[in-house]
Design a protein around this motif. Structure first.
Motif, PDB file in Angstrom:
ATOM      1  N   VAL A   1      25.060 -79.873 -58.839  1.00 33.59           N
ATOM      2  CA  VAL A   1      24.744 -80.308 -57.470  1.00 33.59           C
ATOM      3  C   VAL A   1      25.086 -81.793 -57.293  1.00 33.59           C
ATOM      4  O   VAL A   1      25.496 -82.218 -56.212  1.00 33.59           O
ATOM      5  N   GLU A   2      24.975 -82.575 -58.389  1.00 31.73           N
ATOM      6  CA  GLU A   2      25.315 -84.007 -58.288  1.00 31.73           C
ATOM      7  C   GLU A   2      26.805 -84.166 -57.986  1.00 31.73           C
ATOM      8  O   GLU A   2      27.204 -84.992 -57.165  1.00 31.73           O
ATOM      9  N   GLU A   3      27.633 -83.362 -58.673  1.00 31.53           N
ATOM     10  CA  GLU A   3      29.077 -83.431 -58.427  1.00 31.53           C
ATOM     11  C   GLU A   3      29.377 -83.086 -56.962  1.00 31.53           C
ATOM     12  O   GLU A   3      30.201 -83.736 -56.306  1.00 31.53           O
ATOM     13  N   LEU A   4      28.681 -82.074 -56.455  1.00 29.24           N
ATOM     14  CA  LEU A   4      28.901 -81.679 -55.054  1.00 29.24           C
ATOM     15  C   LEU A   4      28.486 -82.814 -54.112  1.00 29.24           C
ATOM     16  O   LEU A   4      29.211 -83.156 -53.166  1.00 29.24           O
ATOM     17  N   ARG A   5      27.327 -83.408 -54.392  1.00 33.54           N
ATOM     18  CA  ARG A   5      26.833 -84.482 -53.514  1.00 33.54           C
ATOM     19  C   ARG A   5      27.765 -85.685 -53.495  1.00 33.54           C
ATOM     20  O   ARG A   5      27.883 -86.367 -52.478  1.00 33.54           O
ATOM     21  N   ASP A   6      28.417 -85.954 -54.644  1.00 36.05           N
ATOM     22  CA  ASP A   6      29.286 -87.145 -54.741  1.00 36.05           C
ATOM     23  C   ASP A   6      30.739 -86.848 -54.388  1.00 36.05           C
ATOM     24  O   ASP A   6      31.577 -87.752 -54.419  1.00 36.05           O
ATOM     25  N   ALA A   7      31.061 -85.592 -54.073  1.00 39.14           N
ATOM     26  CA  ALA A   7      32.480 -85.210 -53.890  1.00 39.14           C
ATOM     27  C   ALA A   7      33.107 -85.934 -52.697  1.00 39.14           C
ATOM     28  O   ALA A   7      32.428 -86.307 -51.738  1.00 39.14           O
ATOM     29  N   ASP A   8      34.449 -86.105 -52.782  1.00 38.49           N
ATOM     30  CA  ASP A   8      35.187 -86.691 -51.648  1.00 38.49           C
ATOM     31  C   ASP A   8      35.285 -85.684 -50.509  1.00 38.49           C
ATOM     32  O   ASP A   8      35.250 -86.050 -49.337  1.00 38.49           O
ATOM     33  N   GLU A   9      35.516 -84.421 -50.875  1.00 42.56           N
ATOM     34  CA  GLU A   9      35.662 -83.372 -49.869  1.00 42.56           C
ATOM     35  C   GLU A   9      34.932 -82.108 -50.346  1.00 42.56           C
ATOM     36  O   GLU A   9      34.842 -81.856 -51.547  1.00 42.56           O
ATOM     37  N   ILE A  10      34.460 -81.345 -49.394  1.00 43.35           N
ATOM     38  CA  ILE A  10      33.849 -80.035 -49.696  1.00 43.35           C
ATOM     39  C   ILE A  10      34.464 -79.030 -48.730  1.00 43.35           C
ATOM     40  O   ILE A  10      34.708 -79.350 -47.556  1.00 43.35           O
ATOM     41  N   LEU A  11      34.763 -77.836 -49.251  1.00 45.32           N
ATOM     42  CA  LEU A  11      35.207 -76.763 -48.364  1.00 45.32           C
ATOM     43  C   LEU A  11      34.616 -75.443 -48.828  1.00 45.32           C
ATOM     44  O   LEU A  11      34.184 -75.315 -49.979  1.00 45.32           O
ATOM     45  N   VAL A  12      34.571 -74.490 -47.907  1.00 49.51           N
ATOM     46  CA  VAL A  12      34.133 -73.141 -48.260  1.00 49.51           C
ATOM     47  C   VAL A  12      35.276 -72.183 -47.928  1.00 49.51           C
ATOM     48  O   VAL A  12      36.191 -72.535 -47.174  1.00 49.51           O
ATOM     49  N   SER A  13      35.244 -70.993 -48.523  1.00 51.10           N
ATOM     50  CA  SER A  13      36.344 -70.042 -48.295  1.00 51.10           C
ATOM     51  C   SER A  13      35.777 -68.665 -48.008  1.00 51.10           C
ATOM     52  O   SER A  13      34.849 -68.203 -48.681  1.00 51.10           O
ATOM     53  N   SER A  14      36.355 -68.019 -46.995  1.00 55.56           N
ATOM     54  CA  SER A  14      35.860 -66.708 -46.582  1.00 55.56           C
ATOM     55  C   SER A  14      36.953 -65.917 -45.886  1.00 55.56           C
ATOM     56  O   SER A  14      37.799 -66.493 -45.193  1.00 55.56           O
ATOM     57  N   THR A  15      36.895 -64.598 -46.053  1.00 49.01           N
ATOM     58  CA  THR A  15      37.766 -63.714 -45.281  1.00 49.01           C
ATOM     59  C   THR A  15      37.603 -63.984 -43.783  1.00 49.01           C
ATOM     60  O   THR A  15      38.568 -63.889 -43.028  1.00 49.01           O
ATOM     61  N   ALA A  16      36.367 -64.356 -43.389  1.00 50.35           N
ATOM     62  CA  ALA A  16      36.071 -64.591 -41.975  1.00 50.35           C
ATOM     63  C   ALA A  16      36.451 -66.007 -41.551  1.00 50.35           C
ATOM     64  O   ALA A  16      35.652 -66.720 -40.940  1.00 50.35           O
ATOM     65  N   GLY A  17      37.651 -66.462 -41.927  1.00 47.97           N
ATOM     66  CA  GLY A  17      38.081 -67.782 -41.448  1.00 47.97           C
ATOM     67  C   GLY A  17      38.954 -68.579 -42.392  1.00 47.97           C
ATOM     68  O   GLY A  17      39.438 -69.643 -42.015  1.00 47.97           O
TER      69      GLY A  17
END
Ligand SMILES: Cc1ncc(COP(=O)(O)O)c(C=O)c1O
Length: 313
Positions: A250-266
């Motif tokens: 979770v620390e890596e996620l909090r400090d990340a430059d960018e975050i994205l999610v991936s889904s069939t719905a988009g």
């Protein structure tokens, strides 16, 4: 098996405008599709499913979806009457019946009900297939996708994969539903769930990626093997972006430059806030945008596509 003959309604295409369904051998308008209240698919969430998209008249990675659906069914000991070829033909026919160029196409295998007079055990039920095609559903509203999703880390942990196999796409969504309410109560769009050790897992309907110093990372445990996730991994290779599949804290996620999610719905969707922290000037990040644009550009060009056979009706 021979495909069942469509019900008389099948010739009246207008009845299918809101969607077309197939339930245990019979085609019908979506509004007529039902399952019995005694079905374990409903009473026990004893069901596995998959969702494939159609864009511009073409299925995306239908082979991968059929393969994953079969693996989910096998894991759960659900064996419907239909072969993979049957299911493929049914999905084509449903999209053709609904007359859709852009569609959300779902397939479920439900347990059914233990036969009366037998031990009340799932082995005594006859599993069956349900499928339907409806107009494409976006995971989030287009304006949210445009500005970037506002996410929160849910306090509800993801159900451990030692209890429910996250790779077998299932209806055990109590953790996801609780997390969706948490996000809403905090004024956010969507949640990200952690495992008990504080590692990132996924969210309701999507896998998660973060990018730090140009390196992309996505969790490998306690997650569905998302088909869009696989596509993002392929796109990273094509764009020369290193992509690591491993634990993400979770620390890596909090400090990340960018975050994205991936889904069939988009497809790939950028995140612009995490627990109120603003990323990339409150917009999806530049590498995220590149991945997103490339994904849709390639889909338009027929990448992993199979044109819908509209002649089946
Ligand atoms: C729990 C979960 N994780 C990830 C995903 C994304 O998978 P895919 O890219 O195959 O749509 C989904 C899709 O519905 C999902 O339900």
């Amino acid at each position: 098996m021979n495909l069942p003959i469509p019900s008389p309604m099948a010739s009246d295409t207008s009845a299918f405008a809101a969607g077309a369904a197939y339930v245990d051998g019979v085609y019908m308008p979506l509004s007529e599709a039902r399952i019995p209240v005694t079905d374990w698919g409903y009473r026990r969430s004893d069901v596995v499913y998959d969702v494939v998209s159609v864009w511009d008249g073409s299925f995306f990675r239908i082979d991968d979806h059929l393969k994953r659906f079969r693996a989910s069914m096998e894991f759960s000991r659900l064996v419907p009457a239909e072969s993979d070829d049957d299911i493929r033909a049914i999905l084509h026919k449903l999209v053709a019946l609904a007359g859709l160029r852009e569609a959300y196409v779902a397939m479920d295998c439900v347990r059914g009900r233990p036969a009366p007079g037998t031990q009340y055990h799932p082995k005594n039920a006859r599993p069956y297939l349900i499928a339907y095609a409806i107009p494409f559903i976006w995971l989030m509203k287009p304006e949210i996708i445009e500005r970037g999703a506002h996410m929160v880390i849910a306090s509800t942990p993801r159900i451990p994969e030692s209890s429910v196999n996250a790779r077998a796409k299932n209806f055990h969504w109590a953790d996801m539903t609780a997390a969706l309410f948490e996000a809403d109560e905090q004024g956010a769009d969507n949640p990200i769930l952690l495992d008990a050790a504080g590692n990132v897992t996924e969210g309701p309907g999507y896998n998660v990626f973060c990018i730090t110093n140009g390196v992309v990372a996505t969790p490998d445990r306690n997650v569905l093997g998302g088909i869009t996730r696989l596509s993002v991994i392929e796109l990273c290779a094509e764009l020369g972006l290193p992509c690591e599949v491993r634990d993400v804290s979770v620390e890596e996620l909090r400090d990340a430059d960018e975050i994205l999610v991936s889904s069939t719905a988009g497809g790939p969707i950028g995140v612009s806030r995490l627990d109120g922290r603003i990323l990339n000037n409150d917009r999806p990040g530049p590498l995220t945008q590149k991945l997103r644009e490339t994904y849709w550009e390639k889909r338009k060009q027929g990448w992993h596509g199979e044109p819908v056979d509209y002649t089946t009706v």
